[in-house]
Design a protein around this motif. Structure first.
Motif, PDB file in Angstrom:
ATOM      1  N   ASN A  74      -5.178   2.810  10.499  1.00 33.24           N
ATOM      2  CA  ASN A  74      -3.752   3.132  10.399  1.00 33.24           C
ATOM      3  C   ASN A  74      -3.453   3.692   9.012  1.00 33.24           C
ATOM      4  O   ASN A  74      -3.510   2.971   8.013  1.00 33.24           O
ATOM      5  N   TYR A  75      -3.132   4.977   8.941  1.00 36.20           N
ATOM      6  CA  TYR A  75      -2.899   5.645   7.661  1.00 36.20           C
ATOM      7  C   TYR A  75      -1.413   5.784   7.385  1.00 36.20           C
ATOM      8  O   TYR A  75      -0.615   6.105   8.276  1.00 36.20           O
ATOM      9  N   GLN A  76      -1.057   5.528   6.119  1.00 34.55           N
ATOM     10  CA  GLN A  76       0.299   5.766   5.618  1.00 34.55           C
ATOM     11  C   GLN A  76       0.154   6.658   4.402  1.00 34.55           C
ATOM     12  O   GLN A  76      -0.073   6.178   3.285  1.00 34.55           O
ATOM     13  N   LEU A  77       0.293   7.958   4.596  1.00 35.43           N
ATOM     14  CA  LEU A  77      -0.094   8.921   3.564  1.00 35.43           C
ATOM     15  C   LEU A  77       1.102   9.673   3.007  1.00 35.43           C
ATOM     16  O   LEU A  77       2.159   9.764   3.635  1.00 35.43           O
ATOM     17  N   SER A  78       0.893  10.212   1.826  1.00 39.48           N
ATOM     18  CA  SER A  78       1.948  10.943   1.133  1.00 39.48           C
ATOM     19  C   SER A  78       1.574  12.414   1.042  1.00 39.48           C
ATOM     20  O   SER A  78       0.419  12.756   0.829  1.00 39.48           O
ATOM     21  N   ALA A  79       2.551  13.259   1.174  1.00 39.37           N
ATOM     22  CA  ALA A  79       2.347  14.697   1.011  1.00 39.37           C
ATOM     23  C   ALA A  79       3.538  15.270   0.263  1.00 39.37           C
ATOM     24  O   ALA A  79       4.162  16.242   0.668  1.00 39.37           O
ATOM     25  N   ILE A  80       3.869  14.648  -0.837  1.00 41.57           N
ATOM     26  CA  ILE A  80       5.128  14.916  -1.536  1.00 41.57           C
ATOM     27  C   ILE A  80       5.230  16.356  -2.032  1.00 41.57           C
ATOM     28  O   ILE A  80       6.288  16.969  -1.986  1.00 41.57           O
ATOM     29  N   SER A  81       4.117  16.934  -2.459  1.00 46.54           N
ATOM     30  CA  SER A  81       4.171  18.205  -3.171  1.00 46.54           C
ATOM     31  C   SER A  81       4.029  19.426  -2.277  1.00 46.54           C
ATOM     32  O   SER A  81       4.008  20.545  -2.778  1.00 46.54           O
ATOM     33  N   TYR A  82       3.922  19.256  -0.960  1.00 42.29           N
ATOM     34  CA  TYR A  82       3.553  20.384  -0.119  1.00 42.29           C
ATOM     35  C   TYR A  82       4.565  20.629   0.993  1.00 42.29           C
ATOM     36  O   TYR A  82       5.145  19.706   1.558  1.00 42.29           O
ATOM     37  N   GLN A  83       4.759  21.910   1.323  1.00 42.41           N
ATOM     38  CA  GLN A  83       5.495  22.308   2.509  1.00 42.41           C
ATOM     39  C   GLN A  83       4.474  22.607   3.605  1.00 42.41           C
ATOM     40  O   GLN A  83       3.551  23.393   3.398  1.00 42.41           O
ATOM     41  N   ILE A 140       0.841  -1.186   0.000  1.00 40.09           N
ATOM     42  CA  ILE A 140       0.000   0.000   0.000  1.00 40.09           C
ATOM     43  C   ILE A 140       0.879   1.239   0.000  1.00 40.09           C
ATOM     44  O   ILE A 140       1.876   1.309   0.741  1.00 40.09           O
ATOM     45  N   VAL A 141       0.558   2.183  -0.870  1.00 43.57           N
ATOM     46  CA  VAL A 141       1.207   3.494  -0.909  1.00 43.57           C
ATOM     47  C   VAL A 141       0.094   4.521  -0.871  1.00 43.57           C
ATOM     48  O   VAL A 141      -0.718   4.597  -1.802  1.00 43.57           O
ATOM     49  N   ASP A 142       0.057   5.282   0.210  1.00 43.48           N
ATOM     50  CA  ASP A 142      -1.049   6.213   0.413  1.00 43.48           C
ATOM     51  C   ASP A 142      -2.352   5.403   0.476  1.00 43.48           C
ATOM     52  O   ASP A 142      -2.458   4.505   1.306  1.00 43.48           O
ATOM     53  N   THR A 143      -3.307   5.659  -0.413  1.00 43.48           N
ATOM     54  CA  THR A 143      -4.532   4.848  -0.432  1.00 43.48           C
ATOM     55  C   THR A 143      -4.552   3.872  -1.601  1.00 43.48           C
ATOM     56  O   THR A 143      -5.568   3.228  -1.858  1.00 43.48           O
ATOM     57  N   ILE A 144      -3.427   3.764  -2.320  1.00 40.98           N
ATOM     58  CA  ILE A 144      -3.328   2.843  -3.455  1.00 40.98           C
ATOM     59  C   ILE A 144      -2.851   1.493  -2.933  1.00 40.98           C
ATOM     60  O   ILE A 144      -1.744   1.376  -2.392  1.00 40.98           O
TER      61      ILE A 144
END
Length: 628
Positions: free
Chosen positions: A581-590, A482-486
């Protein structure tokens, strides 16, 4: 002699080539970024793929034969082109090329209508600039738009009084889809009206031929479709249920309740559609309204349905069969207005106004900026698609269907979630040999927007999470990655991550969220968990809204499904604590702060201006907010 007068034919092909190049680039970009999420491209490509392999019209996505959906026999004639490269991209390019080539019969029709060579390109130009054509092109792949060039050639051969080429075009158009019968039938009505208005002997061969072949083909197509339909009748009759449950009942209502039908036709949505349809043409078709009779059957088909016409018609492919009469009537209407003595003094002003209306309509009614959801995850999606063996049986969520459709066994996760086939009470289950599930689990929020508000699907929606859980328990699917919700699930694989847990404790109302590891805001991915419990379970399902903030300003906001959609708040018992349990991505944001809200959503499935479905939120009630 001007360039237009001298080189109008060459200019025509330059315009066609530019259209093909621009929209081909858009289609390929959208496909490679998983932008086709309305199912149709995946469904139809799989039908082409299976048919090319000798499994004629097989559609495992729909759970049976595609003939139970639509009778599109032209697929057999298009197979030689598909054999060049068996891919959804081939279908997208084929649609673009054939739509662009419809400018050729419009050019030929323009030569029959106008006297001046510089006017021959008016109809092809406003066609290639028309927002309805653009919307059809950027939405999904459908076979119905392929009827456009065929019907336009049919009208050209009618003007040329060439019966057999005209008949051949009408017969070929019928093979595109069963409802093209309405357009062909209208041809016969138009010719009859034209003979009566011009006070000349009725050309019965030209009148009766389209009436007879369209009625015969429509009956045969509906009979064939009913044979393959799980319900035993043409599945889309459900759109006309207010008229009756069967076709004879519907026809009886049409004939015996004219006032009710008229009231239905005059609803606001239908009037809105008519204004939208006429706007790009500067309402010129009304100046030669007899040619609009060519739209009679299709117009009635759209407006008499339960939903009726609406602005959505011009955003999708449903306006296809209305486009032919609109352009023909526009050509004759423009010629009539240019001949008015009071207009002649203004020269080409009506033409410039028509072009201005077309350009304005591109902005008001056409497609918008190309975009896709979370482009930073495109590489992740590609890697997960490529991780699945080419011949494996797969179930997938909307956006993955096109990429996975070159295989014999492909199922759509939304139908398993509902437990039945589209517009049917027939059961839908994943085949036992399904090996993989690839899904964006945030799609379960889409199911809420799409199905919860529909009476036909509401009960099935509230049982959907239990059906998803059965995949993990009864069919032994385990989370592979799982990567983010994928998420990629594989049958009989060892479980590597627990998406959610349920523990028993004393009933109480609680909602808590906290990071599950040392929190570092510089990381592109991070983990946290949220727990909730209710003493009285809510009647509707709640979701989470996740916000990222930089110095108090929101830089990103998105919705997250509680328990990734495998468990819902409406089925949570008072003694159960649900932790996700969430494993989320926020690649594009500061950002330097994150907030989580428990929200109650009301909405529907929307369509953006790049032909993609999205969650249209009508109302959002914030129940509780936690920041950390």
């Amino acid at each position: 002699m001007s360039i237009l007068q001298q080189h109008h034919y060459k200019i025509l092909w330059v315009m066609i080539s530019l259209f093909i190049i621009i929209f081909s680039a858009l289609a390929i970009w959208k496909y490679l970024h998983f932008g086709y999420n309305a199912m149709d491209l995946g469904i139809i490509n799989q039908v082409f793929f299976n048919t090319a392999q000798g499994r004629f019209f097989a559609s495992s996505i729909q759970g049976g034969s595609y003939l139970g959906d639509h009778v599109e026999l032209i697929i057999l004639l298009l197979l030689p082109f598909y054999f060049i490269a068996q891919s959804p991209i081939t279908l997208l390019l084929l649609q673009i090329i054939l739509l662009a080539l419809a400018a050729v019969p419009l050019y030929l029709i323009g030569k029959k209508i106008f006297d001046r060579p510089e006017h021959f390109l008016i109809l092809p130009l406003i066609y290639l600039l028309n927002p309805f054509i653009h919307n059809i092109t950027v939405f999904e792949f459908h076979l119905l738009p392929l009827a456009l060039p065929i019907l336009l050639f049919a009208f050209y051969f009618y003007l040329e009084k060439k019966f057999w080429p005209w008949f051949s075009c009408l017969a070929l158009a019928l093979l595109v889809r069963e409802d093209v019968s309405f357009a062909v039938f209208s041809f016969g009505l138009f010719i009859l009206l034209e003979d009566l208005l011009d006070r000349r002997p009725i050309r019965w061969r030209w009148v009766l031929t389209p009436l007879m072949i369209s009625a015969t083909y429509f009956w045969a197509a509906l009979t064939l479709s009913a044979h393959f339909s799980p319900s035993g009748q043409y599945k889309f009759l459900i759109y006309y249920s207010w008229l009756g449950e069967t076709l004879p009942q519907a026809m009886t209502t049409l004939l015996t309740n004219p006032l009710g039908v008229l009231a239905h036709l005059l609803r606001y949505k239908n009037l809105e559609m008519m204004v939208a349809l006429l706007l790009p043409f500067l309402f010129l078709p009304l100046a030669r309204a007899r040619y609009l009779l060519l739209a009679f059957g299709t117009f009635l088909q759209l407006t008499i349905s339960d939903i009726g016409g609406s602005f959505l018609i011009v955003q999708l492919h449903y306006a296809t069969l209305l486009i032919v009469p609109l352009f023909i009537a526009t050509g004759y209407g423009l010629k009539k207005i240019l001949a008015w003595p009071r207009i002649k003094m203004y020269g080409s002003l009506p033409i410039w106004l028509l072009l201005l209306a077309t350009v304005y309509s591109i902005v008001a009614l056409g497609f918008g900026q190309p975009r896709v959801t979370r482009p930073e995850l495109t590489g992740v999606k590609e890697a997960l698609v490529n991780a699945i063996p080419a011949n494996a049986a797969v179930a997938a969520s909307y956006e993955f269907l096109p990429m996975l459709s070159n295989r014999q066994q492909l199922s759509s996760l939304n139908y398993h979630f509902l437990g039945r086939k589209q517009l049917s009470r027939a059961a839908y289950q994943l085949p036992e040999d399904t090996e993989y599930i690839l899904a964006d689990l945030s799609e379960t929020i889409t199911y809420q927007m799409q199905y919860q508000g529909l009476r036909f699907y509401r009960d099935d929606y509230f049982q959907g999470a239990a059906r998803l859980r059965s995949l993990l328990t009864e069919q032994h699917f385990s989370l592979e990655k799982i990567v983010d919700t994928i998420a990629l699930f594989k049958k009989n694989a060892p479980t590597k991550t627990e998406l959610y847990t349920i523990t028993e404790q004393t009933p109480r109302d609680s909602f808590t969220c906290a990071p599950t590891e040392t929190f570092n805001f510089q990381l592109s991915t991070f983990n946290f968990s949220c727990s909730l419990q209710f003493t009285v379970p809510p009647a509707d399902n709640y979701q989470l809204e996740w916000e990222l903030k930089q110095d108090g300003k929101v830089v990103s906001s998105r919705l997250l499904p509680i328990a990734y959609g495998f468990y819902t708040t409406s089925e949570l018992q008072p003694n159960q604590l649900l932790t996700t349990n969430y494993q989320l991505s926020a690649i594009s944001y500061q950002f330097n702060q994150t907030c989580v809200r428990l929200v109650h959503l009301t909405g529907a499935l929307g369509l953006n201006r790049f032909g993609q479905t999205y969650n249209y939120i009508e109302k959002k009630d914030i129940l509780k907010t936690l920041c950390f």
